[in-house]
Design an enzyme around this catalytic site. Structure first.
Site, PDB file in Angstrom:
ATOM      1  N   VAL A  21       0.544  -1.454  -0.215  1.00  0.00           N
ATOM      2  CA  VAL A  21      -0.028   0.390  -0.203  1.00  0.00           C
ATOM      3  C   VAL A  21       1.103   1.483  -0.098  1.00  0.00           C
ATOM      4  O   VAL A  21       0.380   2.072  -0.835  1.00  0.00           O
ATOM      5  CB  VAL A  21      -0.941   0.177   1.223  1.00  0.00           C
ATOM      6  CG1 VAL A  21      -1.732   2.019   1.723  1.00  0.00           C
ATOM      7  CG2 VAL A  21      -1.609  -1.109   0.718  1.00  0.00           C
ATOM      8  N   LYS A  45      15.006  -2.665   2.796  1.00  0.00           N
ATOM      9  CA  LYS A  45      13.967  -2.551   1.179  1.00  0.00           C
ATOM     10  C   LYS A  45      14.433  -1.143   1.262  1.00  0.00           C
ATOM     11  O   LYS A  45      14.368  -0.649   0.243  1.00  0.00           O
ATOM     12  CB  LYS A  45      12.233  -2.757   2.277  1.00  0.00           C
ATOM     13  CG  LYS A  45      11.710  -2.457   1.419  1.00  0.00           C
ATOM     14  CD  LYS A  45      10.131  -2.160   1.899  1.00  0.00           C
ATOM     15  CE  LYS A  45       9.325  -3.732   2.379  1.00  0.00           C
ATOM     16  NZ  LYS A  45       8.121  -4.012   2.293  1.00  0.00           N
ATOM     17  N   GLU A 156      -7.715   1.979   2.332  1.00  0.00           N
ATOM     18  CA  GLU A 156      -7.102   1.530   1.197  1.00  0.00           C
ATOM     19  C   GLU A 156      -7.870   1.091   0.619  1.00  0.00           C
ATOM     20  O   GLU A 156      -8.374  -0.404   1.313  1.00  0.00           O
ATOM     21  CB  GLU A 156      -5.840   2.187   1.333  1.00  0.00           C
ATOM     22  CG  GLU A 156      -4.661   1.279  -0.367  1.00  0.00           C
ATOM     23  CD  GLU A 156      -5.273   2.941  -1.882  1.00  0.00           C
ATOM     24  OE1 GLU A 156      -5.049   3.706  -1.061  1.00  0.00           O
ATOM     25  OE2 GLU A 156      -6.018   2.200  -2.865  1.00  0.00           O
ATOM     26  N   GLU A 160      -4.115  -5.723  -4.432  1.00  0.00           N
ATOM     27  CA  GLU A 160      -2.403  -6.426  -4.862  1.00  0.00           C
ATOM     28  C   GLU A 160      -2.758  -7.135  -7.072  1.00  0.00           C
ATOM     29  O   GLU A 160      -4.090  -7.650  -6.952  1.00  0.00           O
ATOM     30  CB  GLU A 160      -2.028  -7.606  -4.524  1.00  0.00           C
ATOM     31  CG  GLU A 160      -1.554  -7.011  -2.746  1.00  0.00           C
ATOM     32  CD  GLU A 160      -1.154  -7.577  -1.970  1.00  0.00           C
ATOM     33  OE1 GLU A 160      -0.935  -9.147  -2.594  1.00  0.00           O
ATOM     34  OE2 GLU A 160      -0.790  -7.366  -0.615  1.00  0.00           O
ATOM     35  N   LYS A 209     -14.076   0.491   5.483  1.00  0.00           N
ATOM     36  CA  LYS A 209     -13.073  -0.850   5.062  1.00  0.00           C
ATOM     37  C   LYS A 209     -13.634  -1.846   5.292  1.00  0.00           C
ATOM     38  O   LYS A 209     -13.366  -2.772   4.583  1.00  0.00           O
ATOM     39  CB  LYS A 209     -11.800  -0.016   5.050  1.00  0.00           C
ATOM     40  CG  LYS A 209     -10.758  -1.105   5.146  1.00  0.00           C
ATOM     41  CD  LYS A 209     -10.069  -0.918   3.290  1.00  0.00           C
ATOM     42  CE  LYS A 209      -9.289  -2.662   3.789  1.00  0.00           C
ATOM     43  NZ  LYS A 209      -9.018  -2.109   1.711  1.00  0.00           N
ATOM     44  N   GLY A 258     -13.694 -20.985  -5.972  1.00  0.00           N
ATOM     45  CA  GLY A 258     -12.109 -21.658  -6.046  1.00  0.00           C
ATOM     46  C   GLY A 258     -12.206 -22.024  -4.194  1.00  0.00           C
ATOM     47  O   GLY A 258     -12.644 -22.443  -3.852  1.00  0.00           O
ATOM     48  N   GLY A 262      -8.419 -15.935   0.561  1.00  0.00           N
ATOM     49  CA  GLY A 262      -7.319 -15.950   1.780  1.00  0.00           C
ATOM     50  C   GLY A 262      -6.741 -14.126   1.368  1.00  0.00           C
ATOM     51  O   GLY A 262      -6.866 -13.408   1.214  1.00  0.00           O
ATOM     52  N   CYS A 265      -4.957  -9.434   3.629  1.00  0.00           N
ATOM     53  CA  CYS A 265      -6.416  -8.513   3.732  1.00  0.00           C
ATOM     54  C   CYS A 265      -7.489  -9.310   4.550  1.00  0.00           C
ATOM     55  O   CYS A 265      -7.838  -8.882   6.101  1.00  0.00           O
ATOM     56  CB  CYS A 265      -6.803  -7.740   2.470  1.00  0.00           C
ATOM     57  SG  CYS A 265      -5.833  -6.109   2.615  1.00  0.00           S
ATOM     58  N   ARG A 333       1.039 -14.262   1.334  1.00  0.00           N
ATOM     59  CA  ARG A 333       0.543 -14.060   3.086  1.00  0.00           C
ATOM     60  C   ARG A 333      -0.787 -14.231   2.856  1.00  0.00           C
ATOM     61  O   ARG A 333      -1.886 -14.378   2.396  1.00  0.00           O
ATOM     62  CB  ARG A 333       0.771 -12.310   3.752  1.00  0.00           C
ATOM     63  CG  ARG A 333       1.571 -11.986   4.171  1.00  0.00           C
ATOM     64  CD  ARG A 333       1.770 -10.542   4.124  1.00  0.00           C
ATOM     65  NE  ARG A 333       0.784  -9.782   2.897  1.00  0.00           N
ATOM     66  CZ  ARG A 333       1.369  -8.570   3.300  1.00  0.00           C
ATOM     67  NH1 ARG A 333       1.685  -7.628   4.548  1.00  0.00           N
ATOM     68  NH2 ARG A 333       0.802  -7.338   1.407  1.00  0.00           N
TER      69      ARG A 333
HETATM   70  P1  NAD Z   1       3.273  -4.873   4.268  1.00  0.00           P
HETATM   71  O1  NAD Z   1       3.487  -5.689   5.043  1.00  0.00           O
HETATM   72  O2  NAD Z   1       3.614  -5.254   2.279  1.00  0.00           O
HETATM   73  O3  NAD Z   1       3.637  -3.082   4.184  1.00  0.00           O
HETATM   74  C1  NAD Z   1       3.934  -2.557   5.296  1.00  0.00           C
HETATM   75  C2  NAD Z   1       5.532  -1.601   5.576  1.00  0.00           C
HETATM   76  O4  NAD Z   1       5.366  -1.225   6.541  1.00  0.00           O
HETATM   77  C3  NAD Z   1       7.031  -3.001   5.582  1.00  0.00           C
HETATM   78  O5  NAD Z   1       7.984  -2.197   4.230  1.00  0.00           O
HETATM   79  C4  NAD Z   1       7.556  -2.173   7.125  1.00  0.00           C
HETATM   80  O6  NAD Z   1       8.397  -2.894   7.332  1.00  0.00           O
HETATM   81  C5  NAD Z   1       6.590  -0.928   7.281  1.00  0.00           C
HETATM   82  N1  NAD Z   1       6.571  -0.405   8.691  1.00  0.00           N
HETATM   83  C6  NAD Z   1       6.242  -1.160   9.845  1.00  0.00           C
HETATM   84  N2  NAD Z   1       6.856  -0.135  11.290  1.00  0.00           N
HETATM   85  C7  NAD Z   1       6.728   1.059  10.627  1.00  0.00           C
HETATM   86  C8  NAD Z   1       7.555   2.617  11.188  1.00  0.00           C
HETATM   87  N3  NAD Z   1       7.134   2.127  12.316  1.00  0.00           N
HETATM   88  N4  NAD Z   1       8.151   3.525   9.871  1.00  0.00           N
HETATM   89  C9  NAD Z   1       8.443   2.788   8.950  1.00  0.00           C
HETATM   90  N5  NAD Z   1       7.336   1.628   8.154  1.00  0.00           N
HETATM   91  C10 NAD Z   1       7.475   0.918   8.863  1.00  0.00           C
HETATM   92  O7  NAD Z   1       1.974  -4.039   4.420  1.00  0.00           O
HETATM   93  P2  NAD Z   1       0.807  -4.175   3.535  1.00  0.00           P
HETATM   94  O8  NAD Z   1       0.210  -5.108   2.966  1.00  0.00           O
HETATM   95  O9  NAD Z   1       0.842  -2.940   2.670  1.00  0.00           O
HETATM   96  O10 NAD Z   1      -0.564  -3.171   4.244  1.00  0.00           O
HETATM   97  C11 NAD Z   1      -0.633  -1.516   4.645  1.00  0.00           C
HETATM   98  C12 NAD Z   1      -1.671  -1.821   5.185  1.00  0.00           C
HETATM   99  O11 NAD Z   1      -2.785  -1.656   4.802  1.00  0.00           O
HETATM  100  C13 NAD Z   1      -2.177  -2.577   6.729  1.00  0.00           C
HETATM  101  O12 NAD Z   1      -3.607  -2.070   7.537  1.00  0.00           O
HETATM  102  C14 NAD Z   1      -3.237  -3.695   5.385  1.00  0.00           C
HETATM  103  O13 NAD Z   1      -4.421  -3.948   5.997  1.00  0.00           O
HETATM  104  C15 NAD Z   1      -3.685  -2.210   4.516  1.00  0.00           C
HETATM  105  N6  NAD Z   1      -4.212  -2.689   2.986  1.00  0.00           N
HETATM  106  C16 NAD Z   1      -3.553  -3.342   2.465  1.00  0.00           C
HETATM  107  C17 NAD Z   1      -4.106  -3.792   1.290  1.00  0.00           C
HETATM  108  C18 NAD Z   1      -3.564  -5.012   0.268  1.00  0.00           C
HETATM  109  O14 NAD Z   1      -4.023  -5.411  -0.242  1.00  0.00           O
HETATM  110  N7  NAD Z   1      -1.924  -4.859   1.136  1.00  0.00           N
HETATM  111  C19 NAD Z   1      -5.412  -3.054   1.078  1.00  0.00           C
HETATM  112  C20 NAD Z   1      -6.024  -2.192   1.382  1.00  0.00           C
HETATM  113  C21 NAD Z   1      -4.882  -1.922   2.824  1.00  0.00           C
END
Ligand code: NAD
Length: 437
Positions: A21, A45, A156, A160, A209, A258, A262, A265, A333
């Site tokens: 995100v 990263k 958001e 993905e 959300k 399916g 999973g 989210c 995940r």
């Molecule tokens: P992710 O695990 O891919 O990324 C999270 C990032 O945050 C990692 O790179 C981690 O190193 C970093 N991080 C953690 N603590 C930190 C800090 N204190 N300072 C700076 N960076 C830090 O997670 P994601 O999939 O991007 O999800 C993030 C949020 O968005 C979650 O709440 C998720 O539920 C939500 N979300 C995810 C999606 C999706 O499809 N992945 C869609 C909508 C909403």
């Protein structure tokens, strides 16, 4: 609720967390003309991003990141404290994993707010983009300890695999805040997008959300349950979905049977929604059922594989095609494939798998129960059963004659209804899909 469309303005933005995100948000906001710094505590990263390497697979994201960096509107750092002081907007895009009793674990978001709070400029707007339960805007405000800083909730909805597209062409942008001026300022960031922007209170934004993800999961569990009925009565779920979909009140979207849902989210967000409701005194029995049906779906796939083995699972070799939770992402995940692999492994089966995004020998605790191969054909060699677990397009084009020759068994379980049953049978294999007669 307000819907607004304004002219774009360029703003100074920090995005905390550069995962699926955060990186998409950072690159897309830079693309919209804003000056963006992506902050992450993961030094490796950030180093990769600085070298121009993308840590994730996401269509079009590499071009967008490269464009932002080349234009001088996007950079990456581990130094959040030294960076946020001149930023008008600070987006929190850190994980909110499943915590105790299904509740969302807010520790990452609290830690980020606590650490960065003292270093924010007056009038900064802290934007919660992580998926957070009702009341989290107040939790973040409490951690910030700043009366001169506003918090808005801006959930958001990207998927993905099409994250860039979804961010830049959203169905809607939702902004929730008790501070109307901060909400309107945040809305301005998106004003060049041709999308409805909805401004509401934080509790409603946070609920939108969770309710959206819970509803989508409900549709998937519903159609998986219908698929089970189809198998029992000799109906074809594809025709059933088509017939249902002509009804515009129902539609066809997200009614794809399916192997169970999973990803990073739906599993955590459905449980969090159950917990949010319970904490507020409502027993969300419907959603509990949705989660239960999903768990049963994993077992249904394992049962199909068991029947395909024509003997005990113990000692059998099962080939899985696909490990990611869906195609066009490298995200493992909470993948249904890994859920099924674990159940098979517990039953004593040897699980061999191929996925275009997972290299053999990759060290990842979630892959413990799986032996990963370099090709789809290698995975089926000597296998008693093949199960298609992810809808990667390339699986359609594998030579089924070669598959039949390489396997020691002759059953294909098509967990995604991806293959053509006639072609599979023509190759001398037995075909079993989900809800297909
Ligand atoms: P992710 O695990 O891919 O990324 C999270 C990032 O945050 C990692 O790179 C981690 O190193 C970093 N991080 C953690 N603590 C930190 C800090 N204190 N300072 C700076 N960076 C830090 O997670 P994601 O999939 O991007 O999800 C993030 C949020 O968005 C979650 O709440 C998720 O539920 C939500 N979300 C995810 C999606 C999706 O499809 N992945 C869609 C909508 C909403």
């Amino acid at each position: 609720m307000t819907t607004c469309h304004n002219d774009p303005v360029s703003a100074r933005v920090a995005v905390v967390g550069t995962g699926y995100v955060g990186l998409t948000t950072a690159a897309a906001l830079a693309h919209l003309g804003h000056d963006v710094v992506g902050i992450d505590i993961d030094a490796a990263k950030v180093e990769r991003l600085r070298r121009g390497e993308l840590p994730i697979l996401e269509a079009g994201l590499d071009e967008l990141v490269a464009e932002g960096v080349a234009a001088g509107r996007l950079r990456f750092t581990t130094d959040g404290i030294g960076t946020v002081g001149d930023r008008r907007f600070v987006f929190l895009c850190v994980p909110t994993p499943q915590g105790a009793d299904g509740a969302a674990d807010l520790s990452y978001i609290q830690e980020a707010a606590r650490t960065l709070g003292p270093h924010l400029a007056s009038d900064t707007v802290v934007v919660n983009k992580s998926t957070v339960p009702v009341g989290s805007a107040r939790v973040v405000a409490a951690e910030l300890r700043r009366d001169d800083v506003s918090v808005v909730s801006n959930p958001e909805f990207l998927r993905e695999g099409s994250a860039v597209h979804d961010f830049l062409k959203p169905d809607r942008v939702v902004i929730g805040s008790d501070d109307r001026a901060a909400a309107l300022d945040t809305a301005e960031l998106y004003s060049s997008l041709n999308a409805p922007i909805m401004i509401t209170d934080p509790a409603s934004a946070e609920t939108i959300k969770y309710a959206s993800n819970a509803f989508l999961a409900t549709k998937l569990s519903f159609i998986n349950a219908v698929a089970a009925v189809c198998e029992a009565v000799g109906a074809d779920v594809a025709d059933v979905v088509t017939g249902m979909g002509y009804d515009t009140r129902i539609g066809r979207e997200f009614l794809r049977p399916g192997p169970g849902w999973g990803g990073s989210c739906f599993p955590k967000d459905t449980l969090a929604m159950v917990r949010i409701a319970a904490d507020a005194g409502y027993d969300f029995g419907l959603l509990k059922g949705v989660v239960e049906v999903n768990d049963q779906q994993f077992d249904r796939v394992v049962d199909k594989i068991r029947r395909g083995v024509a003997g005990p699972l113990e000692g059998a070799t099962v080939a899985l095609w696909g490990l990611t939770f869906k195609a066009r992402t490298d995200d493992l995940r909470d993948s249904p494939a890994l859920e099924v692999a674990e159940r098979l492994s517990k039953a004593g089966a040897k699980v061999v798998a191929y996925d275009p995004t997972v290299e053999p020998g990759r060290s990842d605790p979630s892959l413990e129960s799986v032996q990963v191969t370099a090709t789809a054909l290698e995975a089926v060699t000597g296998a008693d059963v093949l199960a298609v677990m992810t809808e990667w397009d390339q699986f359609r084009w594998v030579d089924l004659g070669e598959v039949a020759e390489a396997m020691s068994g002759a059953t294909v379980i098509d967990g995604r209804n991806l293959l053509n049953p006639t072609d599979v049978r023509a190759a001398g294999l037995r075909y079993d899909g989900i809800g297909r007669s």
